[in-house]
Design a protein around this motif. Structure first.
Motif, mmCIF file in Angstrom:
data_model
loop_
_atom_site.group_PDB
_atom_site.id
_atom_site.type_symbol
_atom_site.label_atom_id
_atom_site.label_comp_id
_atom_site.label_asym_id
_atom_site.label_seq_id
_atom_site.Cartn_x
_atom_site.Cartn_y
_atom_site.Cartn_z
ATOM 1 N N ILE A 180 0.664 -1.413 -0.133
ATOM 2 C CA ILE A 180 0.060 0.088 -0.020
ATOM 3 C C ILE A 180 0.680 1.209 0.099
ATOM 4 C CG2 ILE A 180 -2.033 -1.062 1.346
ATOM 5 C CD1 ILE A 180 -0.779 0.421 3.839
ATOM 6 N N VAL A 181 0.273 2.253 -0.490
ATOM 7 C CA VAL A 181 0.839 3.802 -0.376
ATOM 8 C C VAL A 181 0.855 4.006 1.184
ATOM 9 C CG1 VAL A 181 0.320 4.407 -2.684
ATOM 10 C CG2 VAL A 181 -1.238 5.035 -0.432
ATOM 11 N N ASP A 182 2.243 4.831 1.510
ATOM 12 C CA ASP A 182 2.252 4.931 2.941
ATOM 13 C C ASP A 182 1.252 5.890 3.620
ATOM 14 O OD1 ASP A 182 4.879 4.171 2.481
ATOM 15 O OD2 ASP A 182 5.665 6.305 2.339
ATOM 16 N N SER A 183 0.455 6.530 2.866
ATOM 17 C CA SER A 183 -0.595 7.459 3.439
ATOM 18 C C SER A 183 -2.121 6.573 3.672
ATOM 19 C CB SER A 183 -0.910 8.696 2.802
ATOM 20 O OG SER A 183 -1.015 8.386 1.341
ATOM 21 N N ALA A 184 -1.925 5.231 3.283
ATOM 22 C CA ALA A 184 -3.182 4.382 3.396
ATOM 23 C C ALA A 184 -3.123 3.528 4.542
ATOM 24 C CB ALA A 184 -3.247 3.535 1.970
ATOM 25 N N MET A 185 -1.949 4.006 5.350
ATOM 26 C CA MET A 185 -1.633 3.033 6.550
ATOM 27 C C MET A 185 -2.996 2.922 7.619
ATOM 28 S SD MET A 185 1.685 4.516 8.469
ATOM 29 C CE MET A 185 3.306 4.519 7.486
ATOM 30 N N ARG A 186 -3.403 3.929 8.061
ATOM 31 C CA ARG A 186 -4.571 3.919 9.038
ATOM 32 C C ARG A 186 -5.841 3.074 8.148
ATOM 33 N NH1 ARG A 186 -9.781 3.890 10.705
ATOM 34 N NH2 ARG A 186 -10.377 5.061 8.878
ATOM 35 N N TRP A 187 -5.958 3.372 7.005
ATOM 36 C CA TRP A 187 -6.961 2.649 5.956
ATOM 37 C C TRP A 187 -6.808 1.278 6.169
ATOM 38 C CZ3 TRP A 187 -6.459 -0.316 1.718
ATOM 39 C CH2 TRP A 187 -7.619 -0.559 1.063
ATOM 40 N N ALA A 188 -5.695 0.686 5.919
ATOM 41 C CA ALA A 188 -5.080 -0.546 5.863
ATOM 42 C C ALA A 188 -5.337 -1.457 6.992
ATOM 43 C CB ALA A 188 -3.771 -0.823 5.092
ATOM 44 N N MET A 189 -5.131 -0.757 8.099
ATOM 45 C CA MET A 189 -5.226 -1.319 9.478
ATOM 46 C C MET A 189 -6.665 -1.496 9.636
ATOM 47 S SD MET A 189 -2.359 0.562 11.919
ATOM 48 C CE MET A 189 -0.934 0.772 11.105
ATOM 49 N N ASN A 190 -7.485 -0.407 9.301
ATOM 50 C CA ASN A 190 -8.939 -0.760 9.539
ATOM 51 C C ASN A 190 -9.564 -1.770 8.666
ATOM 52 O OD1 ASN A 190 -11.806 0.340 8.613
ATOM 53 N ND2 ASN A 190 -11.328 0.820 10.935
ATOM 54 N N LYS A 191 -8.968 -1.812 7.350
ATOM 55 C CA LYS A 191 -9.355 -2.688 6.684
ATOM 56 C C LYS A 191 -9.063 -4.175 6.607
ATOM 57 C CE LYS A 191 -10.269 -3.807 1.483
ATOM 58 N NZ LYS A 191 -11.691 -3.994 1.599
ATOM 59 N N PHE A 192 -7.759 -4.425 7.181
ATOM 60 C CA PHE A 192 -7.483 -5.845 7.197
ATOM 61 C C PHE A 192 -7.056 -6.293 8.544
ATOM 62 C CE2 PHE A 192 -5.458 -4.177 3.026
ATOM 63 C CZ PHE A 192 -6.145 -5.011 2.234
ATOM 64 N N ASN A 193 -7.478 -5.411 9.683
ATOM 65 C CA ASN A 193 -7.320 -5.623 11.048
ATOM 66 C C ASN A 193 -6.183 -6.569 11.261
ATOM 67 O OD1 ASN A 193 -8.183 -5.761 13.409
ATOM 68 N ND2 ASN A 193 -9.620 -7.254 13.451
ATOM 69 N N PRO A 194 -4.887 -6.131 11.017
ATOM 70 C CA PRO A 194 -3.717 -7.199 11.370
ATOM 71 C C PRO A 194 -3.811 -7.432 12.886
ATOM 72 C CG PRO A 194 -3.021 -4.946 10.681
ATOM 73 C CD PRO A 194 -4.460 -4.857 10.620
ATOM 74 N N SER A 223 -2.046 2.804 14.921
ATOM 75 C CA SER A 223 -2.260 1.349 15.579
ATOM 76 C C SER A 223 -2.923 1.683 16.977
ATOM 77 C CB SER A 223 -0.996 0.604 15.874
ATOM 78 O OG SER A 223 -0.187 1.484 17.249
ATOM 79 N N GLU A 224 -2.765 2.802 17.684
ATOM 80 C CA GLU A 224 -3.484 3.106 18.618
ATOM 81 C C GLU A 224 -5.046 3.184 18.455
ATOM 82 O OE1 GLU A 224 -1.840 6.595 20.685
ATOM 83 O OE2 GLU A 224 -3.148 6.412 22.470
ATOM 84 N N GLU A 225 -5.123 3.925 17.491
ATOM 85 C CA GLU A 225 -6.747 3.966 17.156
ATOM 86 C C GLU A 225 -7.280 2.611 17.023
ATOM 87 O OE1 GLU A 225 -8.595 7.650 14.899
ATOM 88 O OE2 GLU A 225 -8.466 6.009 13.379
ATOM 89 N N GLU A 226 -6.713 1.660 16.343
ATOM 90 C CA GLU A 226 -7.095 0.569 15.695
ATOM 91 C C GLU A 226 -6.925 -0.611 16.709
ATOM 92 O OE1 GLU A 226 -9.212 0.145 13.074
ATOM 93 O OE2 GLU A 226 -8.946 2.314 12.625
ATOM 94 N N HIS A 227 -6.368 -0.389 17.939
ATOM 95 C CA HIS A 227 -5.955 -1.453 18.792
ATOM 96 C C HIS A 227 -5.226 -2.374 18.375
ATOM 97 C CE1 HIS A 227 -8.641 0.935 21.420
ATOM 98 N NE2 HIS A 227 -9.909 1.079 20.476
ATOM 99 N N ILE A 228 -4.106 -2.175 17.584
ATOM 100 C CA ILE A 228 -3.325 -3.175 17.238
ATOM 101 C C ILE A 228 -1.916 -3.183 17.942
ATOM 102 C CG2 ILE A 228 -2.307 -4.094 15.079
ATOM 103 C CD1 ILE A 228 -4.153 -2.422 13.733
ATOM 104 N N PRO A 229 -1.263 -4.184 18.573
ATOM 105 C CA PRO A 229 -0.212 -3.932 19.338
ATOM 106 C C PRO A 229 1.163 -3.695 18.333
ATOM 107 C CG PRO A 229 -0.831 -6.340 19.186
ATOM 108 C CD PRO A 229 -2.217 -5.612 18.609
ATOM 109 N N LEU A 230 2.201 -3.010 18.896
ATOM 110 C CA LEU A 230 3.105 -2.739 17.935
ATOM 111 C C LEU A 230 4.126 -3.246 18.433
ATOM 112 C CD1 LEU A 230 3.615 0.591 15.996
ATOM 113 C CD2 LEU A 230 5.591 -0.138 17.419
#
Ligand code: RUB
Length: 317
Positions: A180-194, A223-230
């Motif tokens: 993905i492009v860098d600016s789609a980071m949050r979008w991708a986290m929301n879409k794919f729920n890693p 990651s904070e918004e999407e609750h994904i551990p980093l």
């Protein structure tokens, strides 16, 4: 005697290595440290100088090499490791061996991290990463070797596209990649729920803050918004000891032409920071050679493992 001592073939090789580090032919903190220390050690062993003249010249070279990319303590720690030996009983005659033993420390640490990180990857996992880190890629390759079926979502990493390197290596090892492009980071986290985010590091401060490729803090905030551990995947050798005596980790600013090269409107200001900090409150843990540890005990753990070996940084006090 001029400090710019350009007679030997090894010194020319060292200068070439500096260029390769500057233009990212040699990329990522670990390779910067390995290639930089090796070239420095070879030069040290072959430079025809002695005593004070030798030490002055080598300190000049350490400064030069460290300033090629200022956010790289694993390189600085390695140069200090060699200098400790050269200043002490071992002398310059053993510089190559000293350099190789530092590289051995890195390689041993990396192998442990690959295993520990791979344990965290379960069948069916989705892992998000940014840029190219040989440490995170090593973890993915180890997980694939263990037969785990998982996928990676990765960013292209503008302006120099190091993310493509990550994607190519993973694909050639039959690991599924979504790019993905860098600016789609949050979008991708929301879409794919890693399930988790694995990032590398260039530097770690005494507070347990990590410095990594620009975009890493955005990644952490998303990651904070999407609750994904980093997780920060890194050898402890990237700990910046100078932060424990009050210095601040520097952030490298790279050339504007990497962002915009042709038909640049006159008068525009272009800034190209290479790295940024990741606050420790956004770091679930560090995956290191000492195991998975919280940011708060990084300096303590570094000192336990390497404090005796790499302490020459205090010489400038
Ligand atoms: C690379 C980058 C990497 C770290 C860690 O930046 O930020 O995540 O260096 O890499 P650049 P490694 O492309 O500007 O060097 O895990 O290989 O040490």
């Amino acid at each position: 005697m001029s400090n710019d001592f350009a007679i030997t073939k090894e010194y020319k090789e060292l200068k070439d290595t500096m260029k390769d580090i500057q233009n990212l032919t040699i990329q990522g903190a670990t390779d910067v440290a390995i290639y930089g220390v090796r070239a420095f050690a070879k030069h040290t062993q072959t430079v025809p100088l002695k005593g004070e003249e030798l030490i002055n010249h080598l300190e000049f070279v350490v400064e030069q090499l460290s300033s090629v990319r200022v956010t790289e303590p694993a390189l600085r720690n390695g140069l200090r490791f060699v200098m400790t030996g050269v200043r002490g009983k071992l002398g310059k005659e053993n510089a190559i061996e000293l350099g190789e033993s530092y590289i051995e420390l890195i390689n041993k640490a990396m192998k442990k991290i690959f295993k520990i990180g791979a344990e965290r990857i379960q069948n069916g996992a989705r892992v998000f990463t940014h840029c190219h880190s040989s440490t995170t890629v090593g973890i993915f390759l180890e997980a694939a070797k263990q037969g785990k079926d998982f996928e990676v979502i990765n960013t292209e990493t503008r302006p120099l596209y190091q993310g493509r390197k990550t994607a190519k290596i993973l694909l050639s090892n039959n690991i599924k990649v979504t790019h993905i492009v860098d600016s789609a980071m949050r979008w991708a986290m929301n879409k794919f729920n890693p399930h988790m985010i694995f990032l590398g590091a260039d530097a770690i401060t005494v507070e347990g803050v990590a410095l990594n490729k620009i975009g890493s803090r955005l990644c952490a905030l998303a990651s904070e918004e999407e609750h994904i551990p980093l997780y920060i995947c890194t050898p402890l050798l990237k700990y910046d000891q100078a932060t424990s005596i009050g210095r601040l980790s520097e952030i490298e600013m790279r050339a504007p032409f990497e962002i915009w090269n042709e038909n640049v409107p006159p008068g525009i200001r272009i800034l190209n920071p290479a790295f940024e900090t990741i606050d420790r409150r956004n770091i679930a843990a560090y995956i290191t050679e000492a195991g998975i540890i919280p940011p708060q005990i990084i300096s303590y753990t570094f000192n336990g493992l390497y404090g005796e070996k790499i302490k020459d940084f205090l010489h400038f006090w």
